[in-house]
Design an enzyme around this catalytic site. Sequence first.
Site, PDB file in Angstrom:
ATOM      1  N   ARG A 113       0.869  -1.182   0.000  1.00 30.38           N
ATOM      2  CA  ARG A 113       0.000   0.000   0.000  1.00 30.38           C
ATOM      3  C   ARG A 113       0.903   1.228   0.000  1.00 30.38           C
ATOM      4  O   ARG A 113       1.662   1.435   0.953  1.00 30.38           O
ATOM      5  CB  ARG A 113      -0.907  -0.006   1.236  1.00 30.38           C
ATOM      6  CG  ARG A 113      -1.606   1.321   1.475  1.00 30.38           C
ATOM      7  CD  ARG A 113      -2.696   1.221   2.513  1.00 30.38           C
ATOM      8  NE  ARG A 113      -3.834   0.480   1.989  1.00 30.38           N
ATOM      9  CZ  ARG A 113      -5.027   0.428   2.574  1.00 30.38           C
ATOM     10  NH1 ARG A 113      -5.246   1.089   3.692  1.00 30.38           N
ATOM     11  NH2 ARG A 113      -6.000  -0.270   2.039  1.00 30.38           N
ATOM     12  N   HIS A 140      -7.640   1.057  -6.352  1.00 31.81           N
ATOM     13  CA  HIS A 140      -7.786   0.088  -5.246  1.00 31.81           C
ATOM     14  C   HIS A 140      -8.458  -1.167  -5.818  1.00 31.81           C
ATOM     15  O   HIS A 140      -9.606  -1.484  -5.492  1.00 31.81           O
ATOM     16  CB  HIS A 140      -8.618   0.720  -4.134  1.00 31.81           C
ATOM     17  CG  HIS A 140      -8.473   0.037  -2.803  1.00 31.81           C
ATOM     18  ND1 HIS A 140      -7.680  -1.067  -2.597  1.00 31.81           N
ATOM     19  CD2 HIS A 140      -9.038   0.330  -1.584  1.00 31.81           C
ATOM     20  CE1 HIS A 140      -7.761  -1.431  -1.328  1.00 31.81           C
ATOM     21  NE2 HIS A 140      -8.573  -0.601  -0.693  1.00 31.81           N
ATOM     22  N   GLN A 143     -10.087  -4.001  -3.578  1.00 31.75           N
ATOM     23  CA  GLN A 143     -11.376  -3.612  -3.007  1.00 31.75           C
ATOM     24  C   GLN A 143     -12.510  -3.865  -4.000  1.00 31.75           C
ATOM     25  O   GLN A 143     -13.550  -4.425  -3.647  1.00 31.75           O
ATOM     26  CB  GLN A 143     -11.340  -2.114  -2.640  1.00 31.75           C
ATOM     27  CG  GLN A 143     -12.639  -1.604  -2.064  1.00 31.75           C
ATOM     28  CD  GLN A 143     -12.941  -2.231  -0.718  1.00 31.75           C
ATOM     29  OE1 GLN A 143     -12.110  -2.188   0.175  1.00 31.75           O
ATOM     30  NE2 GLN A 143     -14.120  -2.823  -0.555  1.00 31.75           N
ATOM     31  N   ASP A 231     -18.142   6.702  -0.556  1.00 30.37           N
ATOM     32  CA  ASP A 231     -16.815   6.537   0.050  1.00 30.37           C
ATOM     33  C   ASP A 231     -16.507   7.795   0.849  1.00 30.37           C
ATOM     34  O   ASP A 231     -17.194   8.816   0.709  1.00 30.37           O
ATOM     35  CB  ASP A 231     -15.755   6.290  -1.039  1.00 30.37           C
ATOM     36  CG  ASP A 231     -14.492   5.636  -0.485  1.00 30.37           C
ATOM     37  OD1 ASP A 231     -14.379   5.492   0.752  1.00 30.37           O
ATOM     38  OD2 ASP A 231     -13.604   5.271  -1.278  1.00 30.37           O
ATOM     39  N   CYS A 270     -16.627   0.925   0.979  1.00 25.34           N
ATOM     40  CA  CYS A 270     -15.444   0.063   1.188  1.00 25.34           C
ATOM     41  C   CYS A 270     -14.952   0.083   2.622  1.00 25.34           C
ATOM     42  O   CYS A 270     -14.169  -0.785   3.012  1.00 25.34           O
ATOM     43  CB  CYS A 270     -14.332   0.452   0.217  1.00 25.34           C
ATOM     44  SG  CYS A 270     -13.596   2.059   0.551  1.00 25.34           S
ATOM     45  N   ARG A 298     -13.169  -9.141   1.041  1.00 26.48           N
ATOM     46  CA  ARG A 298     -11.767  -8.823   0.755  1.00 26.48           C
ATOM     47  C   ARG A 298     -10.928 -10.099   0.892  1.00 26.48           C
ATOM     48  O   ARG A 298     -10.060 -10.392   0.072  1.00 26.48           O
ATOM     49  CB  ARG A 298     -11.244  -7.744   1.727  1.00 26.48           C
ATOM     50  CG  ARG A 298     -11.857  -6.370   1.546  1.00 26.48           C
ATOM     51  CD  ARG A 298     -11.445  -5.724   0.242  1.00 26.48           C
ATOM     52  NE  ARG A 298     -10.008  -5.587   0.107  1.00 26.48           N
ATOM     53  CZ  ARG A 298      -9.274  -4.581   0.609  1.00 26.48           C
ATOM     54  NH1 ARG A 298      -9.875  -3.584   1.236  1.00 26.48           N
ATOM     55  NH2 ARG A 298      -7.966  -4.537   0.438  1.00 26.48           N
TER      56      ARG A 298
HETATM   57  N1   CP Z   1     -11.154  -0.559   2.483  1.00 26.84           N
HETATM   58  C1   CP Z   1      -9.882  -0.654   2.884  1.00 26.84           C
HETATM   59  O1   CP Z   1      -8.931  -0.754   2.067  1.00 26.84           O
HETATM   60  O2   CP Z   1      -9.733  -0.674   4.230  1.00 26.84           O
HETATM   61  P1   CP Z   1      -8.361  -0.483   5.016  1.00 26.84           P
HETATM   62  O3   CP Z   1      -7.869   0.920   4.709  1.00 26.84           O
HETATM   63  O4   CP Z   1      -8.707  -0.654   6.474  1.00 26.84           O
HETATM   64  O5   CP Z   1      -7.381  -1.497   4.533  1.00 26.84           O
END
Ligand code: CP
Length: 315
Positions: A113, A140, A143, A231, A270, A298
């Site tokens: 990430r 992403h 997701q 979101d 998400c 996920r």
């Molecule tokens: N939706 C998502 O990626 O959650 P986190 O940021 O907690 O990983």
Amino acid sequence: MATPDNLSGNRKHFLDLGDISAAEVRHILDGARRIKARRRTPLESDKVLKGKSIAMIFEQPSLRTRLSFDMGIRELGGESVMVTGKEIELGERESIADTARVLSRYVDGIMIRMLDHKQLVELAENATVPVLNGLTKTSHPCQVMADVLTFEEHKGAIEGRTVSWVGDSNNVLRSWVEASAKLGFTIRIATPEELQPRADLIEWAKANKADLRLMHDPHKAVEGSDCVIADAWVSMGDKDAGRRHNLLKPYQVNRELMRSAGDQAIFMHCLPAKRGEEVTDEVMDGPQSVVFDEAENRLHAQKSILAWAYGQSFA
Ligand code: CP
């Protein structure tokens, strides 16, 4: 955003849905459904990561991505090692390319990430092991694979259906747009004029025949839709929280907006959600909400992505 790579055999990077074929996206979703169904009674052949170790690197905080990848890797028979970008001073102590070369000598895969998507691509270009995108400022994809899996569990095949995105145009939206081109569904996008999707995403959508409908009225965007998606108004790396709150207030998903959508619509987010901002408690906790199914999925979607990255699948 196709990425030249150094991978040998049938191993693959998972950086963006736009990079992979429609058939592969469908193959991953089918695998996710199967591996979910037998989570508590896995086959020996499901241990596709046996003997493999995956580095997980986080430049930003995470609950879902970190825990779902960690559990998924374990359930597939592999091992994970987690470090933060800060601990290794990612991009500071040495080049991203050298980091990729070193990591490739230690582990069999890298899940990362990081905000800068160009750096993700640079990492993948220089790694000799699969690199998986655990969120950048641009996209992403993990997701949205989980989200499509969730949609299809609740509403059936997504092809030919309509989903409605309400609010800011962010990284998750980009992956939804890429999914719409691959899987053949319509995506209506309601944003304030100042926060419209970037021109390059609109061009990508046109070039790839995605059915994208841009608008500013959230009620029009959700009318008769199969799915309403919200979101956070302020995403990782955004520095203009006050301006965004003012612009996005009319885009809150609340009881009135869900009424405009109709009873057939599911609600997705998400997570993490800022309750009372982009979505109200009554919608988050209401009968149309599937947000915790998305969070669970996920795990299942990423297990199938991991299998695909190593040329394996769940039959
Ligand atoms: N939706 C998502 O990626 O959650 P986190 O940021 O907690 O990983």
